[in-house]
Motif scaffolding. Structure first.
Motif, PDB file in Angstrom:
ATOM      1  N   PRO A   3      48.427  13.843  75.222  1.00 20.38           N
ATOM      2  CA  PRO A   3      47.373  14.450  74.406  1.00 20.38           C
ATOM      3  C   PRO A   3      47.706  14.293  72.915  1.00 20.38           C
ATOM      4  N   ILE A   4      46.806  13.683  72.177  1.00 23.38           N
ATOM      5  CA  ILE A   4      47.037  13.466  70.744  1.00 23.38           C
ATOM      6  C   ILE A   4      46.650  14.727  69.988  1.00 23.38           C
ATOM      7  N   LYS A   5      47.488  15.102  69.029  1.00 22.55           N
ATOM      8  CA  LYS A   5      47.198  16.291  68.236  1.00 22.55           C
ATOM      9  C   LYS A   5      47.044  15.931  66.766  1.00 22.55           C
ATOM     10  N   LEU A   6      46.067  16.521  66.148  1.00 27.79           N
ATOM     11  CA  LEU A   6      45.849  16.329  64.715  1.00 27.79           C
ATOM     12  C   LEU A   6      46.012  17.673  64.025  1.00 27.79           C
ATOM     13  N   ASN A   7      46.801  17.679  62.961  1.00 26.20           N
ATOM     14  CA  ASN A   7      46.932  18.867  62.131  1.00 26.20           C
ATOM     15  C   ASN A   7      46.637  18.470  60.702  1.00 26.20           C
ATOM     16  N   THR A   8      45.913  19.290  59.999  1.00 28.99           N
ATOM     17  CA  THR A   8      45.739  19.023  58.581  1.00 28.99           C
ATOM     18  C   THR A   8      45.526  20.351  57.878  1.00 28.99           C
ATOM     19  N   SER A   9      45.953  20.416  56.607  1.00 24.43           N
ATOM     20  CA  SER A   9      45.741  21.677  55.895  1.00 24.43           C
ATOM     21  C   SER A   9      45.619  21.443  54.401  1.00 24.43           C
ATOM     22  N   ILE A  10      44.957  22.384  53.771  1.00 24.93           N
ATOM     23  CA  ILE A  10      44.897  22.417  52.312  1.00 24.93           C
ATOM     24  C   ILE A  10      45.482  23.747  51.883  1.00 24.93           C
ATOM     25  N   ASN A  11      46.362  23.677  50.857  1.00 19.51           N
ATOM     26  CA  ASN A  11      47.155  24.849  50.519  1.00 19.51           C
ATOM     27  C   ASN A  11      47.108  25.130  49.021  1.00 19.51           C
ATOM     28  N   TYR A  12      47.193  26.406  48.698  1.00 19.13           N
ATOM     29  CA  TYR A  12      47.183  26.812  47.297  1.00 19.13           C
ATOM     30  C   TYR A  12      48.312  27.816  47.093  1.00 19.13           C
TER      31      TYR A  12
END
Lengths: 188, 471
Positions: B347-356
């Motif tokens: 199972p392929i997993k994608l994580n992404t985030s924008i941080n401040y």
């Protein structure tokens, strides 16, 4: 500083544990009460023949007999879970001659356990005459059914006008079995 | 056998909660966050995980009904509750469990003596993953039978199950190219311990009004279950010791092997804003050893027995006619067993985030300018997505991260996913000397009645960390 950290860590862990400890009452034993009651319908026997089929070698065939060996009814799952069964028949006759179908249920040693007969009334004007029969199996008859390993069908012509190769009309039979099951925890 | 069961209980049930590790993602104080983004920020010079204790992860989740819905001790008849659950769930509802146990891990930075901007990390972990969709049509057939379901197709694609136990050797490389950009890759060798899957079933069973008889029962089936690593265990008569030995061998690259990789980046947009993303487990496992597959395939229409005039003319009796039907049924429902090799995709997993980041750290001793400003707080949005047999699942998380002291960091998350729309999670990481301990769990709102939770997840671990001397 380290003391503070330890204090906070313990606080967080204690909080988690106290939250974890709350559960509402659950009773997994209830699975023992499991009971499902599916109703299965399945086709049984059928035929559809013209009147001329009963004229063989220039003589009227008085009766035709045939049988099948069947292990289905004595299958353990059926024996354990079947609470009632209905055999539903519908005969459509447009021949100027009445018929009867006898169904004999026999066990392994060819002993007759149960028998029943359905009638297909004659048609005087060539129109379809529909006759219905429902054979219910419950109690003793159900036990007879679940011991059945052979079924004998006998189709007989009821005395009346003689059939020959020019006789018109057809005799049709449809049938189905309705199995009322009650499956509980023990048989799964 | 006992040892075999114990092995699996220990391996798979230690602590279990979803594959979304929203609390750990981006939590760069914890070395294991690098497993979620090989291109993540790194805050240590080197570390090693305490063997078997460095990362314990468990997650269980169910969509639709909960355990409480079915087993609540509330006086309502069990069968009523069960029926309500069956009727309220759809064929896309699922139950899943995921567990990981790190056996060992470590990492160290290297490069020129004054800027160690590269980092190597490695380790071995074991993972168990299970998913089953709710076989709604099958459940309805079992509950009601076909009497009230004439013309209703019972679809075989409702049966959709996959389970695997694997071990993963991995080696990751991370490079901080400049202050604004970091990337990383991780190569993985998978060793499959056990695999069972039946995810591509087709066909159906339907009862229709017939031409010659009341009903025609139409079977049109194409079902397949594939297994690897299972046949030898069930055949094994050499005893439980041999089984445990065999399984241990498979953990250590002795199983069916596969290859995969992770990639990730971190991009510092300005002093306060950053973006990161990773793609994990792009890989496959080739199952060639100890394979046993079962297949049921065929079409059959049954409309009853023609007892009295079977095929008039050719002398066939009702007995022959019935035997033929029985043979056809047996042929249809007896699975063909094959040993054909097969390939599964992870199972392929994608994580992404924008941080401040905000709230600059005040230095007591000097007002000097630091190269890397460090902030005490950060907030952000994370997106997680993962492929599953029927359709991908996704989760959106908002988080708040805070450094409470030099040695204590906490993170709180609010997540919306397939399981629930109000999942609150809490996590912390603390360092006592070189020893790092972290623990995180989600679905806190449901902990007041854990059986009513649609999902729960827990991660914890111990590491020994040698930190960069930045504070």
């Amino acid at each position: 500083m380290q003391k503070q950290i330890i204090k906070y860590s313990f606080l967080v862990i204690a909080l988690c544990l106290s939250l974890f400890s709350c559960t509402k009452e659950i009773d997994f034993e209830q699975a023992d009460d499991l009971e499902i009651s599916p109703v299965i319908e399945t086709s049984l026997i059928f035929f559809d023949e013209p009147a001329s089929s009963f004229w063989v070698n220039n003589t009227e065939v008085i009766s035709i007999k045939d049988s099948i060996k069947i292990g289905f009814f004595s299958n353990k799952f059926i024996v354990d879970n079947l609470i009632k069964a209905d055999f539903v028949f519908e005969a459509t006759n447009s021949i100027n001659k009445g018929f009867q179908v006898s169904v004999d249920l026999l066990n392994d040693s060819e002993q007759l356990l149960h028998t029943f007969t359905l009638l297909a009334s004659l048609s005087t004007d060539g129109s379809d005459v529909i006759s219905n029969h429902v054979e219910e199996f419950e109690g003793d008859t159900l036990i007879a059914l679940t011991n059945t390993s052979k079924i004998v069908f006998t189709l007989s012509l009821i005395p009346g006008e003689t059939i020959n190769e020019t006789s018109l009309g057809r005799i049709k039979l449809k049938s189905k079995a309705v199995f009322y099951l009650n499956i509980d925890d023990d048989s799964i | 056998m006992k040892k075999f069961i114990l092995f699996f209980i220990v391996i798979s049930c230690c602590f279990s909660f979803s594959q979304n590790k929203q609390l750990l993602y981006g939590f760069s104080d914890i070395p294991q966050s690098l497993l979620l983004n090989p291109g993540g920020k790194i805050k240590n010079d080197w570390y090693f995980g305490i063997p078997l204790l460095s990362h314990i992860h468990a997650n269980v989740g169910i969509t639709g009904s909960t355990i409480y819905d079915i087993f609540a001790s509330n006086g309502i008849d069990f069968n009523t509750k069960l029926q309500n659950a069956v009727y309220s769930m759809g064929s896309n509802d699922f139950f899943s469990a995921n567990q990981q146990l790190e056996i060992f891990s470590g990492g160290f930075s290297f490069g020129s003596s004054y800027v160690k901007n590269k980092y190597l990390s490695f380790g071995l972990y074991q993972e168990f993953d299970f998913i089953t969709y709710f076989p709604k049509d099958l459940a309805i057939l079992a509950l009601e039978g076909n009497q009230n379901n004439i013309y209703r197709p019972f679809r075989a694609n409702n049966i959709n199950v996959a389970a695997e136990a694997i071990s993963v050797f991995h080696l990751g490389y991370n490079k901080k190219v400049n202050d604004n950009f970091t990337f990383g890759v991780r190569g993985k060798i998978y060793s499959s311990i056990l695999n069972v899957n039946s995810t591509n079933n087709k066909g159906r069973f339907i009862t229709e009004r017939g031409q010659n008889n009341f009903y025609e029962h139409i079977f049109n089936l194409d079902l397949e279950a594939r297994t690897s690593g299972v046949a030898s265990l069930t055949d094994d008569e050499s005893g439980s010791n041999a089984v445990v030995k065999d399984l241990t061998k498979r953990v250590l690259l002795g199983g069916n092997l596969g290859l995969g990789f992770d990639i990730g980046i971190t991009h510092q947009l300005n002093e306060q804003w950053s973006l990161d993303a990773s793609l994990l487990d792009v890989g496959f496992i080739r199952h060639s050893k100890d394979v046993e597959n079962y297949k049921i395939e065929g079409d059959y229409v049954y409309e009853g027995i023609d007892p009295i005039f079977p095929d008039t003319g050719n002398g066939q009796t009702a007995e022959d006619y019935w035997n033929e039907i029985e043979d056809d049924f047996v042929e249809l429902f007896t699975p063909d067993t094959t040993t054909s090799k097969y390939t599964t995709w992870r199972p392929i997993k994608l994580n992404t985030s924008i941080n401040y980041g905000f709230g600059e750290k005040q230095y007591e001793d000097c007002n000097c300018l630091k190269d890397n400003k460090s902030y005490l707080n950060s907030v952000g949005l994370q997106l997680f997505a993962m492929t599953r047999p029927k359709q991908p699942i996704a989760a959106l998380t908002a988080y708040y991260y805070r450094r409470l002291f030099n040695n204590l960091q906490v993170k709180a998350t609010y997540t919306i996913d397939s399981y629930s729309a109000y999942n609150i999670g809490l996590g912390m990481s603390t360092n006592l000397g070189g020893l790092n301990f972290y623990v995180m769990a989600d679905n806190f709102l449901e902990f007041k009645n854990i059986y009513n939770a649609q999902s729960v997840s827990l991660q914890l671990g111990f590491n020994y960390i040698f930190n960069k001397n930045e504070d």
